[in-house]
Design an enzyme around this catalytic site. Structure first.
Site, PDB file in Angstrom:
ATOM      1  N   TYR A  91       0.855  -1.181   0.000  1.00  0.00           N
ATOM      2  CA  TYR A  91       0.000   0.000   0.000  1.00  0.00           C
ATOM      3  C   TYR A  91       0.893   1.233   0.000  1.00  0.00           C
ATOM      4  CZ  TYR A  91      -4.400   2.423   0.351  1.00  0.00           C
ATOM      5  OH  TYR A  91      -5.482   3.218   0.069  1.00  0.00           O
ATOM      6  N   LYS A 164      -6.166  -2.001  -0.623  1.00  0.00           N
ATOM      7  CA  LYS A 164      -6.929  -1.823   0.609  1.00  0.00           C
ATOM      8  C   LYS A 164      -7.521  -3.163   1.063  1.00  0.00           C
ATOM      9  CE  LYS A 164      -7.771   1.913   3.086  1.00  0.00           C
ATOM     10  NZ  LYS A 164      -6.818   3.017   3.312  1.00  0.00           N
TER      11      LYS A 164
END
Length: 547
Positions: A91, A164
């Site tokens: 991420y 996510k």
């Protein structure tokens, strides 16, 4: 080779070299794998060693992405085992690099793509999944208008939703077979993409107005109707759209915006922890936010909601919040004020005489004397020594949260903040920082990473069956994060370490389940709630082997 057996093509089924001899015979894999039969532990050690040999984080990102598409169990095992090291790879910040190259590096797709030019395709697109109303727990959607501080990246932003979901699974055990990633392709205003022959999205300017609103309405109605038990997570929408969508729909659908609510709640956790040191409550705080976009106003929303819960009226709570953006202190006489700032705009008459022209950050700090100063501006070094000294002149133990990231965008480095405040400031930041010593005290600075909070919040929302995400659930999640540390020792962190994310997520989930019941949006929690949370968490292990 023309044919790859199904067992090696399906990432949810594939075990690679961990298939036993009996399984290889049953699944048509005889002669298709090396002779050794490995354990998951052995495979995970090899993957970790291969990752270590990669020269860049982007190289590690691509390697993990390919592993994700080949063997999900192994991917999540490695991610769960090395979460602290790999969070910045799968991420923020590495996903930002991957997004910029996404159309050029396109390999395969794990997402649903909804085009603003074909709203009639919304339902058929989800129908291709072949999933029933009880088969989906979580849907993450982004229109990629405001990606991680790098701006509008159109369809390239698909990996935001996928990344996510990976964190939700690794940190909170939400089953990877029960999640869906969605990109809303509304066009892009990024000229680099519009003029790139390799760009894979709609090649026109970003669409707004009624067509955009209609697509959002169609999306929400469709996905909530088809998957009524799913939490609908919104990510990296533009500031105006993010707030407007959340306010319009949060009481009707089970939606959550991490940029506003998750960021606000992790800041809440930092403040709750710091107030254990100051001995004050939310009703005694004065908040100044420097950088009044989606994240900054989301933090203001959460903290003002906590002020109301502490006994203030909504009007009193709003009167204790000041926003400063690039034009200075936000006042109600500013032309074209965005609606997400308008709620906190100060009356112009109130600040008459503070300064000639716009009221800058330093003047605002001197006049407001905030107990909490938050930075979400991406303006590097904006919190100067003069600003920190002014902050400390107004309050004995200020709560200082310079949250912009990466390092080159942070408002003040924590070492400087501690030195300039003479150790008085209670600091958490948006970047990882190693411990340091000042004046004989070792300081451990907590990272206000949303991953400490949103995975557990999501798990708790799903497990509780809550009809919506309430402010009480967000506050409970923040309190559960803060409860994991003792901030009262000199130099102690305000937040737990991200290395213990699965344990943290389980605690957050249990708190959220209880809060959902208290707020009347879910039934009473089970008697054995801790066990129920553990049972609900996906574990990256292979099923018992045959033979």
């Amino acid at each position: 080779m023309s044919h790859v057996p199904e067992a090696l093509r399906d990432p949810l089924v594939n075990r690679g070299t961990a298939f036993t001899t009996a399984e290889r015979a049953k699944l048509g894999l005889v002669g298709r794998l090396p002779a050794a039969v490995e354990t998951l532990d052995e495979q995970a050690r090899r993957v970790w060693a291969q990752l270590q040999r990669k020269q860049t984080d982007l190289g590690r990102y691509i390697y993990l992405d390919l592993l994700h598409d080949r063997n999900e169990t192994l991917y999540f095992r490695v991610l769960a085992d090395h979460l602290a090291e790999l969070l910045p790879v799968v991420y923020d910040p590495t996903v930002g690099e991957a997004i910029e190259q996404w159309s050029h590096d396109y390999r395969t797709s794990r997402a649903i793509y909804l085009s603003i030019d074909r709203p009639e395709d919304v339902r058929p697109s989800f129908e291709t999944l072949g999933l029933g109303p009880d088969d989906v727990d979580l849907v993450v959607v982004s229109d990629a208008q405001e990606i991680l501080g790098i701006g509008d990246w159109g369809v390239n932003g698909t990996d935001i939703s996928i990344g996510k979901l990976a964190v939700y699974t690794a940190a909170a055990g939400i089953h990877p077979d029960r999640v869906v990633a969605v990109n809303l392709d509304c066009g892009t205003d990024n000229p680099t993409l519009l003029n790139d022959p390799a760009y894979l999205g709609n090649r026109h300017a970003r669409v707004s107005g009624q067509r955009y609103d209609d697509l959002i309405a169609t999306y929400l109605e469709t996905v909530s109707g088809m998957f009524p038990k799913a939490l609908l997570h919104f990510e990296d929408f533009g500031p105006a759209n993010a707030r407007r969508i959340l306010e319009q729909y949060r009481d009707r659908y089970r939606i959550f915006n991490d940029d506003m609510q998750g960021t606000g709640a992790i800041v809440m956790a930092s403040v709750i922890s710091a107030m254990k040191v100051t001995g004050e409550g939310f009703d005694q705080q004065r908040l100044l936010v420097f950088g009044a976009g989606t994240a900054g106003t989301g933090m203001a929303d959460q903290i003002s909601a906590a002020m109301v819960r502490a006994g203030l009226t909504p009007e009193q709570a709003r009167s204790r919040v000041w926003l400063v953006d690039k034009y200075g202190l936000v006042t109600d006489d500013m032309p074209g004020l965005p609606d997400y700032q308008a709620a906190y705009a100060r009356p112009a008459a109130e600040v008459t005489g503070w300064a000639e022209g716009g009221i800058d950050l330093l003047t605002a700090v001197r006049q407001v004397r905030p107990t909490i100063l938050i930075g979400t501006s991406t303006a590097h070094n904006a919190f100067t020594e003069e600003v920190i000294e002014a902050l400390c002149a107004g309050v004995e133990r200020p709560i200082l949260l310079p949250l912009s990231n990466p390092t080159e965008r942070i408002e003040v480095m924590p070492q400087d903040a501690v030195a300039w405040s003479r150790g008085r400031a209670l600091v958490a930041v948006g970047i990882p920082v190693p411990p340091f010593t000042h004046d004989g005290t070792t300081y451990t600075i907590g990272q206000a990473n949303n991953a400490l909070l949103y995975p557990g919040l999501g798990l708790g929302t799903i497990l509780s069956g809550a009809s919506r995400v309430t402010d009480g659930m967000l506050l409970a999640a923040a309190e559960a994060v803060a409860a994991q540390v003792d901030p009262t020792a000199p130099g102690a962190s305000l937040l737990p370490d991200v290395a213990n994310l699965r344990a943290s997520s389980a605690m957050v989930a249990a708190a959220v389940v209880r809060a959902a019941a208290r707020d009347g949006v879910a039934p009473a929690p089970p008697d054995e709630l801790v066990q129920a949370v553990q049972d609900a968490m996906y574990q990256p292990v292979y099923p018992a082997a045959e033979g």
